[in-house]
Design an enzyme around this catalytic site. Structure first.
Site, PDB file in Angstrom:
ATOM      1  N   LYS A  93       4.751  53.070  75.852  1.00 40.02           N
ATOM      2  CA  LYS A  93       4.041  52.799  74.487  1.00 40.02           C
ATOM      3  C   LYS A  93       4.508  51.408  74.638  1.00 40.02           C
ATOM      4  O   LYS A  93       4.679  50.286  74.463  1.00 40.02           O
ATOM      5  CB  LYS A  93       4.604  52.620  73.285  1.00 40.02           C
ATOM      6  CG  LYS A  93       3.602  52.165  72.247  1.00 40.02           C
ATOM      7  CD  LYS A  93       3.471  50.707  71.756  1.00 40.02           C
ATOM      8  CE  LYS A  93       2.969  50.692  70.539  1.00 40.02           C
ATOM      9  NZ  LYS A  93       2.801  49.149  70.556  1.00 40.02           N
ATOM     10  N   ASP A 112      13.005  45.538  86.810  1.00 36.88           N
ATOM     11  CA  ASP A 112      12.049  44.714  87.853  1.00 36.88           C
ATOM     12  C   ASP A 112      12.789  43.531  88.839  1.00 36.88           C
ATOM     13  O   ASP A 112      13.150  43.230  89.646  1.00 36.88           O
ATOM     14  CB  ASP A 112      11.100  44.436  87.450  1.00 36.88           C
ATOM     15  CG  ASP A 112      10.139  45.532  87.380  1.00 36.88           C
ATOM     16  OD1 ASP A 112      10.329  46.362  87.604  1.00 36.88           O
ATOM     17  OD2 ASP A 112       8.739  45.367  86.738  1.00 36.88           O
ATOM     18  N   SER A 137       7.674  51.195  73.519  1.00 42.46           N
ATOM     19  CA  SER A 137       8.072  49.251  73.059  1.00 42.46           C
ATOM     20  C   SER A 137       8.547  48.445  73.927  1.00 42.46           C
ATOM     21  O   SER A 137       8.774  48.337  75.297  1.00 42.46           O
ATOM     22  CB  SER A 137       7.236  49.572  71.918  1.00 42.46           C
ATOM     23  OG  SER A 137       6.771  48.054  71.777  1.00 42.46           O
TER      24      SER A 137
END
Length: 545
Positions: free
Chosen positions: A314, A300, A289
């Site tokens: 998740k 990224d 999460s």
């Protein structure tokens, strides 16, 4: 016997809860209203006419759980006690005993007392089995026993427990307990800092910032951020932690839903602490999460090197909705996407196989995405590290040992056989490992691997069909062969198992802080992260700097 009063007033509660769904999906209002009326009539007639006395509350609890189970495991109903625990997890503060406890096979076990908190001060140790809290015998108490440890500050609670076969008593004095998001930070070497981020509660970014700034004051020029085992928490705290390392107005995560109002883009909103300091992030299969938002976003943005094993996956977003009588629904409203566009979610709960198990995208069907500097990354659920380490993954045999508490139970016995170890770093020899194997045999431990369970289920089915006599000999031969293979797997994975045993031993004598101190010099994942950070050419090569 259930009173008519309870039967009379349970229905408005249920109607109110389900009406929330009706409001959310106005286009289907007639169909929802129709189903509510059918359910209300059924529930009333069932409780009124069933041959035995019914418990409307239990029936409703089961019906709600059954309905939600068809969706995903994160859409859940909270009763009043659950709501209290949910708030504790988010704030990190409560009044209680300061210990991790688990209930397994109707036993309430102290898993880990936190240093200098009430349970620790009362002398409770990991492995103690609590059998009575106040006047309540836990053998007769089937509800959540942790609620018996709740109360105002300075409340005194008498506790009876079993330790190594002997019954003892103690008194716990409740106090304010603060669960830290950053339970530890320190220096790996003169220039490399280490921060453990264990959870994302309301103080996560504040505590991480405090640790980062303190380490920088001490001369640290590189950071290892440890997210291993972090199950996640508050989304805004994940964004704020990224903001410590990236500039203001960077997109960190987006949420996408079929409902327009749940589509959001979350950006950093503050000035960062340091956008240049080299950063390595450790993740494993239990990093989930919010942990995946932090690691995925910083990957990224080419801001950090991710090290370890693929994270949990998740990526479903939940929102708590208050219902009547202090209850709550935590409902999945959208999915998380990293800045490059990757979906974090691994399992697709809307597409299940014939056994009702959610499906997962196969590696060959993963979609490629690009980081800011053009590195290729893939979706498929979870965050794939830039440097993958096998040691962050447990073998099936180790999973079985952990799941069935055999390492935990062995270390409990070890602790009382070696009372004077203190602050010494334990050495766990091959002879000690043999004693561990003997311990498993003495306990007649069943590994319950998937293969072993499938074999046992086959015999159970054969017994039902009354053909077990004809396969008993073959079954026993197969079981013995399997168990011998499992014993060989113990030796094959000896290093991995020994490391976990040593970790547990250190916690018994030196608490979590001692374990983290040990990790600074001995943990292989931390060593790898330090090596990458200390080798500027490798770090820059990975991030295309």
């Amino acid at each position: 016997m259930t009173s008519p009063f309870k039967k009379k007033y349970i229905l408005p509660v249920i109607a109110s809860a389900f009406l929330f769904v009706g409001v959310s999906f106005k286009d289907d209002f007639f169909e929802i209203a129709k189903q509510i009326e059918i359910f209300t009539t059924l529930f009333k007639e069932l409780n009124k006419n069933y041959v035995d006395e019914t418990n409307p509350g239990d029936l409703m609890d089961k019906s709600i759980k059954g309905m939600l189970a068809s969706l995903d495991p994160y859409t859940v109903y909270f009763n009043e006690q659950d709501v209290v625990k949910f708030k504790i997890n988010n704030t990190g503060e409560y009044t209680g005993i300061g210990a991790m406890i688990t209930r397994k096979n109707d036993k309430l076990i102290i898993r880990e007392p936190y240093k200098n908190f009430p349970a620790d001060k009362a002398g409770l140790k990991a492995g103690d089995e609590v059998i009575q809290i106040g006047d309540v015998l836990l053998s007769d108490f089937k509800d959540d026993a942790s609620q018996l440890f709740r109360g105002a500050k300075n409340t005194k609670i008498e506790v009876k427990y079993i330790r190594q076969g002997k019954t003892n008593t103690t008194q716990i004095v409740l106090d304010e307990v603060e669960i830290k998001s950053v339970p530890f930070f320190g220096k790996i070497d003169d220039k490399t800092g280490y921060i453990v981020l264990a959870r994302f509660n309301q103080k996560a970014s504040y505590e991480t910032k405090q640790a980062l700034e303190q380490l920088k004051k001490e001369g640290v020029e590189r950071i290892v951020l440890d997210l291993r085992g972090n199950p996640g928490g508050l989304l805004n705290e994940a964004v704020n932690i990224c903001n410590l390392f990236v500039p203001k107005n960077e997109v960190i995560v987006t949420t996408k839903s079929r409902i327009e109002k749940h589509n959001n883009t979350y950006k950093t909103s503050k000035e960062p602490v340091d956008t240049e300091i080299p950063l390595a992030i450790l993740v494993d299969g239990k990093s989930a999460s919010a942990s995946e938002i932090v690691s995925g976003a910083l990957q990224d943005l080419d801001r950090a090197v991710i090290i370890g094993s693929r994270s949990f996956g998740k990526g479903l977003v939940q929102r708590p909705v208050d219902l009547t009588y202090g209850t709550q629904l935590k409902v999945t409203i959208s999915r998380y996407y990293t800045p490059s566009g990757r979906c974090i979610q691994a399992l697709n709960y809307s597409h299940k196989d014939k056994n009702g198990v959610a499906t997962k995208t196969e590696a060959k069907n993963y979609t490629a995405f690009k980081t800011r500097k053009g590195r290729t990354v893939y979706d498929g659920g979870g965050i794939q590290p830039d440097i993958e380490l096998e040691e962050t993954k447990w073998s099936p045999i180790t999973e079985a040992l952990q799941k069935n508490d055999r390492i935990f139970n062995y270390v409990t016995a070890y602790y009382y056989k070696n009372p004077n170890l203190g602050d010494k770093i334990p050495t766990f020899s091959d002879a000690d490992f043999q004693s561990f194997k003997q311990f498993l045999k003495a306990e007649k431990f069943s590994f319950d691997t998937e293969t072993e369970l499938a074999l046992k289920n086959t015999l159970a089915t054969a017994k039902k069909e009354k053909i077990d006599q004809s396969i008993t000999v073959e079954y026993q031969q197969l079981l013995e062969a399997l168990q011998k293979t499992e014993e060989n797997l113990l030796d094959k994975n000896k290093v991995e198992i020994k490391n976990l045993i040593v970790d547990e031993i250190i916690k018994r004598y030196q608490y979590q802080e001692g374990l983290y101190q040990y990790y600074l010099k001995n943990n292989s994942e931390i060593k790898k992260a330090t090596s990458v950070l200390n080798t500027s050419a490798q770090y820059k090569s990975i991030l295309k700097m």
